[in-house]
Design an enzyme around this catalytic site. Structure first.
Site, PDB file in Angstrom:
ATOM      1  CG  HIS A   1      -1.915  -1.054   1.026  1.00 59.01           C
ATOM      2  ND1 HIS A   1      -2.747  -1.572   2.197  1.00 59.01           N
ATOM      3  CD2 HIS A   1      -2.022  -2.065   0.325  1.00 59.01           C
ATOM      4  CE1 HIS A   1      -3.439  -2.590   2.089  1.00 59.01           C
ATOM      5  NE2 HIS A   1      -3.110  -3.047   0.794  1.00 59.01           N
TER       6      HIS A   1
ATOM      7  CG  HIS B   1       0.356  -9.415  -2.563  1.00 59.90           C
ATOM      8  ND1 HIS B   1       0.075  -8.073  -3.155  1.00 59.90           N
ATOM      9  CD2 HIS B   1      -0.766  -9.667  -1.827  1.00 59.90           C
ATOM     10  CE1 HIS B   1      -0.843  -7.549  -2.327  1.00 59.90           C
ATOM     11  NE2 HIS B   1      -1.361  -8.448  -1.394  1.00 59.90           N
TER      12      HIS B   1
ATOM     13  CG  HIS C   1      -7.671  -2.979  -1.836  1.00 57.88           C
ATOM     14  ND1 HIS C   1      -7.192  -1.834  -1.065  1.00 57.88           N
ATOM     15  CD2 HIS C   1      -6.698  -3.873  -1.574  1.00 57.88           C
ATOM     16  CE1 HIS C   1      -6.079  -2.329  -0.609  1.00 57.88           C
ATOM     17  NE2 HIS C   1      -5.738  -3.682  -0.759  1.00 57.88           N
TER      18      HIS C   1
ATOM     19  CG  ASP D   1      -3.499  -4.971  -2.944  1.00 60.46           C
ATOM     20  OD1 ASP D   1      -3.052  -4.036  -2.082  1.00 60.46           O
ATOM     21  OD2 ASP D   1      -4.286  -6.143  -2.609  1.00 60.46           O
TER      22      ASP D   1
HETATM   23 ZN    ZN Z   1      -3.901  -4.649  -0.583  1.00 57.84          ZN
END
Ligand code: ZN
Length: 307
Positions: free
Chosen positions: A78, A268, A241, A245
């Protein structure tokens, strides 16, 4: 010349780690041109620097973790996203624990911190990684397929699609596109919070995770609805969001991209895999600068004017 950027002055914040629940203080400090973004664990007997870089990513299970010299720093995405959104090239981040504070679960607090410290233009050309050939990573098949890719594009845009069936999500949209030359990061993306389910939170806590998590730093849902009293900040806050990310994960590359990123159910791990795939193909990218600001893509050039 489109210039590199750092902060005008240092700034501090205190919060809790999402997973560890520990108190943590961060100090953001200006850095010289071509330093990049460097985390510094100041709580260890000897401070250890952890420079941001694709190969420093050591864990991507719950968040993006960077490691160097035996030290680690978790949940960097973030803060990295805020740096990407504001075009910060050079920064030291002193941190007193192994996890970046979650603050409100979005990047809006980091944007506020960085803007309050002021943005300093530096006497060095801003370096971009320009994508020359498409690069893609893909996993699974049929129902389980997920992928992420980078395509050549004179600018920076991201398109993300989730496949996440829940009454609170179905009605609000599964796909969103963010184009730096059309949209505004601080207004359109930065306020989107991370999200989770009550049932997962209970399981994570039993495993010593999400100890600092709660409704003041996440959207929390049961099987039917959003439980936060204030509801959502954007109608499509969930997928926004995921864009937030992705911008953070991709900025771990160390330079801003000239590219179009698109992804379906990425996270991720896959975002880092995409960067590693990119670095493995030297003919797929090059580093460029803009001596003439007018030749830079609109989104990046506008950032320069705004400051
Ligand atoms: Zn996040």
């Amino acid at each position: 010349m489109l210039q590199q950027r750092t902060l005008k002055s240092l700034t501090r914040a205190v919060g809790v780690g999402l997973h560890g629940g520990q108190r943590v203080e961060i100090t953001l400090r200006p850095a010289q041109p071509d330093t990049g973004i460097v985390f510094r664990r100041v709580d260890l007997p000897e401070p250890v620097d952890i420079p941001v870089g694709t190969m420093a990513v050591s864990d991507t299970r719950m968040a993006s973790t960077l490691s160097h010299g035996g030290a680690r720093v978790n949940t960097v995405e973030h803060l990295m996203s805020a740096c990407a959104g504001l075009g910060i090239d050079n920064l030291y981040i002193d941190i007193t624990a192994e996890e970046v504070p979650i603050l409100d679960g979005s990047s809006a607090s980091f944007v506020f911190l960085l803007q309050s410290a002021g943005i300093e233009l530096q006497n060095a050309p801003k370096r971009f990684v320009r994508i020359k050939k498409p690069v893609e990573v893909r996993e699974g098949e049929g129902q389980n397929v997920k992928w992420a890719r980078l395509d050549p594009f004179h600018g920076y845009k991201l398109s993300f699609e989730i496949d996440f069936h829940h009454p609170a999500v179905d009605s609000t949209g599964q796909r969103v596109e963010f184009d730096l030359s059309v949209h505004n990061y601080s207004r359109d993306i930065a306020r989107a919070r991370t999200f989770g389910f009550t049932k997962d939170v209970e399981m994570m806590r039993a495993n010593g995770l999400a100890l600092g998590g709660g409704m003041d730093n996440a959207i929390v849902m049961d099987d039917y609805k959003v439980l936060n009293a204030g509801g959502l900040r954007y109608d499509d806050e969930f997928v926004k969001h995921k864009i937030l990310d992705a911008m953070g994960d991709l900025y771990i590359l160390g330079k801003p991209l000239l590219a179009s990123y698109s992804a379906f159910r990425s996270g991720h791990a896959m975002n880092n895999k995409l960067l590693r795939e990119l670095l493995a193909h030297e003919d797929a990218w090059e580093v460029v600068t803009f001596e003439n600001e007018k030749l830079a893509p609109k989104g990046y050039a506008q950032l320069a004017r705004a400051w």
